[in-house]
Scaffold this motif. Sequence first.
Motif, PDB file in Angstrom:
ATOM      1  N   LYS A   9      24.870  -2.232 -21.668  1.00 57.47           N
ATOM      2  CA  LYS A   9      23.751  -1.682 -20.897  1.00 57.47           C
ATOM      3  C   LYS A   9      22.447  -1.936 -21.623  1.00 57.47           C
ATOM      4  O   LYS A   9      22.413  -2.235 -22.829  1.00 57.47           O
ATOM      5  CB  LYS A   9      23.948  -0.192 -20.637  1.00 57.47           C
ATOM      6  N   GLU A  10      21.360  -1.822 -20.862  1.00 54.72           N
ATOM      7  CA  GLU A  10      20.036  -2.110 -21.395  1.00 54.72           C
ATOM      8  C   GLU A  10      19.704  -1.131 -22.525  1.00 54.72           C
ATOM      9  O   GLU A  10      19.939   0.080 -22.402  1.00 54.72           O
ATOM     10  CB  GLU A  10      18.994  -2.013 -20.278  1.00 54.72           C
ATOM     11  N   ASP A  54      24.527  -2.892 -17.210  1.00 56.86           N
ATOM     12  CA  ASP A  54      23.821  -1.777 -16.586  1.00 56.86           C
ATOM     13  C   ASP A  54      22.354  -1.888 -16.973  1.00 56.86           C
ATOM     14  O   ASP A  54      21.993  -1.666 -18.125  1.00 56.86           O
ATOM     15  CB  ASP A  54      24.420  -0.454 -17.077  1.00 56.86           C
ATOM     16  N   GLN A 112      26.627  -3.750 -13.078  1.00 52.72           N
ATOM     17  CA  GLN A 112      27.693  -2.761 -12.961  1.00 52.72           C
ATOM     18  C   GLN A 112      27.492  -1.940 -11.687  1.00 52.72           C
ATOM     19  O   GLN A 112      26.360  -1.598 -11.344  1.00 52.72           O
ATOM     20  CB  GLN A 112      27.691  -1.826 -14.170  1.00 52.72           C
TER      21      GLN A 112
END
Length: 206
Positions: A9-10, A57, A71
């Motif tokens: 994720k980011e 994400d 996602q």
Amino acid sequence: MTTLIVLAKECLPGRVKTRLHPPFSLEEAARLAAASLDDTLAIAQAVRCDRRLLWFDGRPPAAAGFEPRPQPAGGLDERIAAAFDACRGRTVLIGMDTPQADPAVLQAVLDDDSGAQAWFGPATDGGFWALGLDRPDGALVRGVPMSTAQTGAAQRARLVEAGLSVRDLPPLTDVDTVESAREVAAAAPGSAFASALAAVRDGAVA
């Protein structure tokens, strides 16, 4: 067809590695997460496979050789399940929290001709750092309770209950706490993560 999935994720302050705050600021924790992600992508790039999937994400980073895919909504089990359902052929999924992972271990899974049908990489906190399926099927993950000390045991039991032959991979420590971050950095002294942790500890990162 072989696929390696990186689940990530980011790395935004307040969204990643919040258990490192304190003693580190949320910005520093995000920098450490980004370094861990960089190492993980490099590990994946060192593995020979037909497809590399970045199951992300947020806004994905530019990563050569990866197919970025968003996602879906839902719990972690649903998001992992969806990743496997998007693949065919032997597939291995790893997270972004083990920058000390050995590409040779992942390569051995993708090249395994022992007759194994699943590969399970336990994490020392009770979860898992890698999951491989010869025939990817999200139903083997969907509904497994995630982010608990029993997650790994429950996931492995799900594979066994499905009648699969499971091979275990070496256990690894996830980066979650300051103590685990130090352990991981010591295990991968040349990694971007180790450098980022040293910079934070030395006060070179504001």
